[in-house]
Design an enzyme around this catalytic site. Structure first.
Site, mmCIF file in Angstrom:
data_model
loop_
_atom_site.group_PDB
_atom_site.id
_atom_site.type_symbol
_atom_site.label_atom_id
_atom_site.label_comp_id
_atom_site.label_asym_id
_atom_site.label_seq_id
_atom_site.Cartn_x
_atom_site.Cartn_y
_atom_site.Cartn_z
ATOM 1 N N CYS A 110 0.848 -1.206 0.000
ATOM 2 C CA CYS A 110 0.000 0.000 0.000
ATOM 3 C C CYS A 110 0.881 1.253 0.000
ATOM 4 O O CYS A 110 1.464 1.595 -1.017
ATOM 5 C CB CYS A 110 -0.961 -0.036 1.183
ATOM 6 S SG CYS A 110 -2.328 1.150 1.043
ATOM 7 N N HIS A 134 -3.515 -5.072 0.015
ATOM 8 C CA HIS A 134 -3.002 -5.632 1.269
ATOM 9 C C HIS A 134 -3.072 -7.161 1.207
ATOM 10 O O HIS A 134 -4.043 -7.761 1.685
ATOM 11 C CB HIS A 134 -3.818 -5.124 2.460
ATOM 12 C CG HIS A 134 -3.568 -3.698 2.810
ATOM 13 N ND1 HIS A 134 -2.638 -3.317 3.757
ATOM 14 C CD2 HIS A 134 -4.118 -2.547 2.329
ATOM 15 C CE1 HIS A 134 -2.641 -1.994 3.863
ATOM 16 N NE2 HIS A 134 -3.520 -1.506 2.999
ATOM 17 N N GLU A 162 -1.639 -9.318 2.933
ATOM 18 C CA GLU A 162 -1.559 -9.982 4.237
ATOM 19 C C GLU A 162 -2.927 -10.390 4.774
ATOM 20 O O GLU A 162 -3.040 -11.335 5.570
ATOM 21 C CB GLU A 162 -0.863 -9.060 5.251
ATOM 22 C CG GLU A 162 -1.621 -7.804 5.654
ATOM 23 C CD GLU A 162 -1.347 -6.608 4.768
ATOM 24 O OE1 GLU A 162 -1.582 -5.465 5.216
ATOM 25 O OE2 GLU A 162 -0.904 -6.819 3.623
#
Length: 550
Positions: A394, A521, A523
């Site tokens: 990001c 993102h 993750e």
């Protein structure tokens, strides 16, 4: 529908979320379908506008919900896809009731906490619990509900009262309460003390709720005399008092609960005695493999919230998943980005640079605000010039673009308009569709599709040579599309774009060992058995060719 409620006592931060997730894993391993709900008693509508220092990271769901980080635990442990309605807040409940009152739904009655707020809470739970989250049709068998905060908190009182009513609404055979409490050990005495838990259970019982199981958080396994004392004074059978002591890694927690037959106690209370024995061989292997790791891989985490690891919880989990898949022991080197900047105290500056130069890879995670951004730019420059593996997430991707524009294109003063609205060379711009007057829930949020522009690019290979990838987003700013051609001519390649082709999603530096930036993102969708490809690639390529993943 069966409900398992997890409450907490004595202090916050005991690990109720991990306990609730682990209970879900054990029940899931018995062949049951499980969903989860997190209740947060704060007045915020969601977690989106809260500082990481206040409440840890903001976890983003597929539908764009900005929620408590515990929902990330639920998704990772149970491998489910939750919705924003799985996170109940006081703000949402009161907003719903007030909207109903304005519509005239209450037919002129006086709107009160009891019954209107408490009924809305119960109806919300029942409504969300039947929504499938595991990709299958039909409702789940069990809904695990975690009540945030601590019993006795003023702000959680309406939820406690709602749950008291709820046990009679759904029937005692469909309601199981697990109370998680602290068993401290005083350094001078060295004895496990039960009095805080006794008082916590007394407070819970005074509010009309009686625990069926007691989860006791402690540094060491619960002693038998402690268990017996708790049973005597808390009115919970000794066999239903669980020792949830510190373990070497988080994967052991479901195994710890299974070994104490938590499933038998819950299944009996919920009248589900026909369920098979739990199958947790995959969790056993994962826990044992994690314990056996010895060869370290050191990742430099460059950010401004380095004093609170929960601010980057999902990033840490994604790195853990990737390091486990690569057979390496993860070591995080926290580097405060402000300390990398010129003008920081000399001792902190020298220590930060020494730490950065000692790592195997650099990661710049997402964030907001201009504090520490110059330090992040310097970290990206160091990684680019020294062929150190770099992953920017990001803001980390935007930082990589800003650094390249300054250092390679020679655009002095190049910056994001977030940090310098008057920059002569705006590399990153405010997205035109984003509100400038309202902050909450107005970002580009949730799952968006990214199309690979170059089939043979590194990131595409990491994703299995797919033509597109769906990942979760949370941002207000984007790379300036007018600058893309100049950046690509100089060697920076934008290999992933959105469906319009004008919004940059993935950037690579082809001649570099591993230099990747992603606007999304990744993750948030990483799972223990399915690591995020870009996190896995960052670690795997570091060990090429010894790493089997390569």
């Amino acid at each position: 529908m069966k409900y398992v409620i997890v409450t907490g006592g004595v202090v916050s931060g005991l690990g109720k979320g991990v306990t609730a997730s682990s209970i879900g894993v054990v029940l899931q391993s018995c062949g049951l379908r499980v969903t989860s709900i997190k209740i947060d008693p704060y007045l915020n509508t969601d977690a989106g506008t809260m500082s990481p220092f206040e409440h840890g990271e903001v976890f983003v769901l597929d539908d764009g919900g900005e929620v408590d980080l515990d929902l990330g635990n639920y998704e990772r442990f149970l491998d489910v896809t939750l919705t924003k309605n799985n996170n109940i807040t006081t703000g949402k409940i009161y907003q719903s009731v007030i909207d109903a009152e304005r519509r005239g739904d209450y037919l002129g009655k006086t709107v009160q906490v009891v019954p209107h707020i408490t009924v809305e809470i119960q109806e919300w739970i029942e409504r969300v619990a039947v929504v499938p989250v595991d990709g299958k049709e039909g409702a789940a068998d069990v809904c695990v509900i975690e009540l945030g905060g601590t019993i006795g908190d003023i702000e959680s009182s309406p939820f406690v009262e709602a749950l008291r009513q709820f046990q009679f609404r759904v029937g005692q055979e469909n309601f199981c309460l697990v109370h998680v409490s602290l068993i401290p050990v005083l350094g001078v005495v060295g004895e496990q003390k039960t009095k805080p838990t006794q008082h916590s259970v007394q407070a819970l019982r005074a509010l009309g709720l009686t625990p069926d199981l007691l989860g006791c958080r402690s540094a060491k396994p619960l002693e038998q005399c402690t268990r017996e004392k708790l049973s005597q004074f808390c009115h919970v059978p000794a066999g239903h008092i669980l020792s949830i002591h510190d373990v070497s890694n988080i994967w052991h927690v479901p195994l710890l609960l299974r070994d104490q037959n938590v499933h038998l106690a819950i299944l009996k209370k919920l009248n589900l005695s026909s369920a098979p024995q739990p199958e947790l061989s995959e969790w056993t292997q994962r826990a044992e493999r994690s314990d056996a790791l010895s060869i370290p891989v050191k990742i430099g985490m460059v950010g401004k919230y380095t004093g609170l690891s929960d601010s980057y919880l999902s990033v840490l989990k994604a790195l853990t998943h990737a390091s486990l898949a690569c057979g390496r022991k993860l070591v995080i080197e926290w580097v405060a980005s402000t300390d990398l900047e010129d003008g920081s105290p000399r001792d902190l500056h020298d220590a930060a640079w020494a730490a950065l130069k000692s790592v195997d890879g650099i990661l710049v995670p997402g964030g907001f605000g201009d504090r520490g951004t110059q330090g992040k730019v310097l970290a990206a420059k160091y990684a680019r010039e020294n062929n150190v593996p770099y992953l920017g997430v990001c803001l980390g991707m935007q930082i990589a673009v800003i650094e390249f524009a300054r250092s390679v294109l020679g655009l002095d003063g190049a910056n994001s308009t977030e940090f310098d609205p008057a920059t002569p060379h705006p590399c990153v711009l405010y997205m035109p569709e984003i509100s400038r007057t309202h902050k909450g829930g107005t970002m580009r949020l949730g799952v968006r599709r990214t199309f690979f522009q170059k089939p043979n690019c590194l990131t595409s290979k990491l994703y299995g040579n797919e033509s597109f990838v769906d990942e979760r987003h949370r941002h207000r700013y984007e790379v300036n599309p007018e600058l893309v051609d100049r950046l690509e001519e100089a060697g920076l390649t934008f290999v992933g774009k959105d469906e319009t082709g004008r919004r940059m999603e993935i950037v690579e530096l082809p001649e570099h060992k591993y230099f990747v930036g992603v606007q999304f993102h990744p993750e948030f969708k990483s799972r223990p058995g399915k690591p995020s490809p870009v996190f896995l690639g960052k670690l795997a390529l570091r060990f090429h060719p010894p790493c089997p993943v390569c």
